[in-house]
Structures are given as C-alpha cells and as structure tokens.
Design a protein around this motif. Structure first.
Motif, PDB file in Angstrom:
ATOM      1  N   PRO A 220     118.900 -16.377  18.670  1.00  0.00           N
ATOM      2  CA  PRO A 220     119.095 -17.566  18.069  1.00  0.00           C
ATOM      3  C   PRO A 220     119.732 -17.645  16.449  1.00  0.00           C
ATOM      4  O   PRO A 220     120.329 -18.499  15.911  1.00  0.00           O
ATOM      5  N   LEU A 221     119.612 -16.338  15.951  1.00  0.00           N
ATOM      6  CA  LEU A 221     120.106 -16.063  14.473  1.00  0.00           C
ATOM      7  C   LEU A 221     121.405 -16.055  14.602  1.00  0.00           C
ATOM      8  O   LEU A 221     122.050 -16.530  13.702  1.00  0.00           O
ATOM      9  N   GLU A 222     122.117 -15.240  15.226  1.00  0.00           N
ATOM     10  CA  GLU A 222     123.699 -15.161  15.353  1.00  0.00           C
ATOM     11  C   GLU A 222     124.228 -16.664  15.683  1.00  0.00           C
ATOM     12  O   GLU A 222     125.275 -17.019  15.042  1.00  0.00           O
ATOM     13  N   GLN A 223     123.510 -17.455  16.658  1.00  0.00           N
ATOM     14  CA  GLN A 223     124.061 -18.605  16.864  1.00  0.00           C
ATOM     15  C   GLN A 223     123.942 -19.630  15.675  1.00  0.00           C
ATOM     16  O   GLN A 223     124.951 -20.396  15.240  1.00  0.00           O
ATOM     17  N   ALA A 224     122.637 -19.551  14.993  1.00  0.00           N
ATOM     18  CA  ALA A 224     122.678 -20.741  13.968  1.00  0.00           C
ATOM     19  C   ALA A 224     123.395 -20.271  12.754  1.00  0.00           C
ATOM     20  O   ALA A 224     123.514 -21.271  11.975  1.00  0.00           O
ATOM     21  N   PHE A 225     123.240 -18.993  12.416  1.00  0.00           N
ATOM     22  CA  PHE A 225     123.800 -18.613  11.191  1.00  0.00           C
ATOM     23  C   PHE A 225     125.146 -17.901  11.073  1.00  0.00           C
ATOM     24  O   PHE A 225     125.046 -17.000  10.235  1.00  0.00           O
ATOM     25  N   ARG A 226     125.849 -18.200  11.964  1.00  0.00           N
ATOM     26  CA  ARG A 226     127.448 -17.658  12.082  1.00  0.00           C
ATOM     27  C   ARG A 226     127.949 -17.765  10.569  1.00  0.00           C
ATOM     28  O   ARG A 226     128.072 -18.889  10.494  1.00  0.00           O
TER      29      ARG A 226
ATOM     30  N   VAL B 286     111.917 -10.443  12.902  1.00  0.00           N
ATOM     31  CA  VAL B 286     112.095 -11.478  13.997  1.00  0.00           C
ATOM     32  C   VAL B 286     111.626 -10.686  15.028  1.00  0.00           C
ATOM     33  O   VAL B 286     112.317  -9.741  15.643  1.00  0.00           O
ATOM     34  N   GLY B 287     110.473 -11.070  15.814  1.00  0.00           N
ATOM     35  CA  GLY B 287     110.160 -10.405  17.046  1.00  0.00           C
ATOM     36  C   GLY B 287     108.575 -10.882  17.500  1.00  0.00           C
ATOM     37  O   GLY B 287     108.088 -11.818  16.655  1.00  0.00           O
ATOM     38  N   PRO B 288     108.143 -10.493  18.652  1.00  0.00           N
ATOM     39  CA  PRO B 288     106.883 -10.838  18.869  1.00  0.00           C
ATOM     40  C   PRO B 288     105.782 -10.346  18.024  1.00  0.00           C
ATOM     41  O   PRO B 288     105.915  -9.076  17.463  1.00  0.00           O
ATOM     42  N   VAL B 289     104.986 -10.971  17.792  1.00  0.00           N
ATOM     43  CA  VAL B 289     103.708 -10.580  17.092  1.00  0.00           C
ATOM     44  C   VAL B 289     102.718  -9.954  18.138  1.00  0.00           C
ATOM     45  O   VAL B 289     102.201  -9.063  17.917  1.00  0.00           O
ATOM     46  N   ALA B 290     102.909 -10.470  19.538  1.00  0.00           N
ATOM     47  CA  ALA B 290     101.917 -10.011  20.578  1.00  0.00           C
ATOM     48  C   ALA B 290     102.853  -9.664  21.686  1.00  0.00           C
ATOM     49  O   ALA B 290     103.977 -10.178  21.758  1.00  0.00           O
TER      50      ALA B 290
ATOM     51  N   GLU C 133     105.124 -12.108  24.139  1.00  0.00           N
ATOM     52  CA  GLU C 133     105.400 -13.406  23.323  1.00  0.00           C
ATOM     53  C   GLU C 133     106.858 -13.516  23.724  1.00  0.00           C
ATOM     54  O   GLU C 133     107.743 -12.606  23.650  1.00  0.00           O
ATOM     55  N   GLU C 134     107.447 -14.511  23.776  1.00  0.00           N
ATOM     56  CA  GLU C 134     108.875 -15.110  24.033  1.00  0.00           C
ATOM     57  C   GLU C 134     109.438 -15.632  22.766  1.00  0.00           C
ATOM     58  O   GLU C 134     108.878 -16.435  22.102  1.00  0.00           O
ATOM     59  N   PRO C 135     110.691 -15.517  22.646  1.00  0.00           N
ATOM     60  CA  PRO C 135     111.421 -16.152  21.376  1.00  0.00           C
ATOM     61  C   PRO C 135     111.383 -17.897  21.570  1.00  0.00           C
ATOM     62  O   PRO C 135     111.796 -18.294  22.573  1.00  0.00           O
TER      63      PRO C 135
ATOM     64  N   ILE D 119     112.660 -19.177  15.121  1.00  0.00           N
ATOM     65  CA  ILE D 119     113.043 -18.104  14.565  1.00  0.00           C
ATOM     66  C   ILE D 119     114.239 -18.755  13.719  1.00  0.00           C
ATOM     67  O   ILE D 119     114.376 -17.874  12.407  1.00  0.00           O
ATOM     68  N   SER D 120     115.045 -19.594  13.821  1.00  0.00           N
ATOM     69  CA  SER D 120     116.071 -20.061  12.827  1.00  0.00           C
ATOM     70  C   SER D 120     115.474 -20.401  11.596  1.00  0.00           C
ATOM     71  O   SER D 120     115.730 -20.174  10.347  1.00  0.00           O
ATOM     72  N   LYS D 121     114.232 -21.259  11.501  1.00  0.00           N
ATOM     73  CA  LYS D 121     113.297 -21.863  10.559  1.00  0.00           C
ATOM     74  C   LYS D 121     112.881 -20.488   9.833  1.00  0.00           C
ATOM     75  O   LYS D 121     112.749 -20.744   8.584  1.00  0.00           O
TER      76      LYS D 121
END
Length: 151
Positions: A58-64, A121-125, A128-130, A135-137
């Motif tokens: 999601p980061l690579e796609q949103a913030f290219r 950016v990753g699971p807290v537990a 957990e799924e992204p 993530i982008s926010k």
C-alpha cells in the motif's frame, strides 16, 4: 518534478549521479523486514516475505515518487542483538540522506527495535492483516507533523 522522478521507487532505479537531485523529493526510506531467523523451511520463509510485502504494497502504490524501497533485511529474527542492529541500520539510512525511515514488516516488533525509526508499519498483534487506507494514512500523518526546530 519530471515524469522520470515520479516513477522512481526502488533503490536499484536510482543512479549515483541523480541521487543529489532526487533526494529532496525522495525523502522517505521504506525498509522492509521479513523477520527470518534462518531456521525457516522454504514455505515458512516465503510466508514471512509475503507478509512483509502485503504491508509494504500500500505504501509503494500510494506514495510512488516520494519513497524509496530499500533492499529487505531478512535475517536477524529474534536474537538479542537485533535491537542494536536495527538502531544502527535505521541511523545508516538517515545518514545517507533520508529524512524519514519507515520500517515495514509482517511480524510484530518491539519498541526497542524501532529506536530511530519514524514509523513502523506492520501488525501490532499476531495475525493482524494490513488495511491499505490505514497504512497510507499513517505515513501521510507522519509527513504532516511539524518539523522540530532542531532539524
């Protein structure tokens, strides 16, 4: 910014002579961590790497064009030196010119391991799924924070 800059994203796409010109725009390093120990069977290694990729995508796609994805750090799972190695690695990324270092993993991590990182950016537990919008926010919120006077 030229169109060419907007397509830059992976470390391998940045040439030595273009880095000084691109650096003000590519100020955020995405540092993927798989969390492997070296004791994984092939399918377990595949799952760990894929998990990190699901959080990274999601980061690579949103913030290219604003981020650079560095090579993944694969080994160093749960040993006692991992927090110190992570701190050095994060400091090194900032030392080469990144203003922000975002650690991305499909595994949970401790606060000690993330010292110096601007965002995790990753699971807290476990399990957990992204969620792409969250993530982008989180990265957009990091960029909106006021810059400290000492920077």
């Amino acid at each position: 910014m030229t169109r060419e800059w907007k397509t830059k994203m992976k470390f391998s796409e940045i040439e030595e002579n273009s880095w000084p010109e691109l650096q003000p725009y590519l100020d955020t390093c995405l540092l993927p961590l798989s969390g492997m120990t070296g004791e994984e069977a092939p399918w377990e290694a595949t799952n760990k790497i894929a998990s990190a990729g699901r959080w990274l995508a999601p980061l690579e796609q949103a913030f290219r064009g604003r981020t650079v994805t560095m090579p993944a750090y694969h080994y160093g799972g749960n040993d006692e030196d991992r927090p110190e190695r992570m701190k050095r690695l994060i400091a090194s990324m900032k030392g080469v010119g990144f203003r922000y270092v975002v650690v991305v993993s499909g595994q949970t991590m401790t606060k000690d391991e993330l010292l110096g990182a601007d965002l995790f950016v990753g699971p807290v537990a476990e399990g957990e799924e992204p969620e792409a919008h969250k993530i982008s926010k989180s990265l957009a919120d990091l960029w909106r924070k006021p810059v400290a006077a000492t920077e």
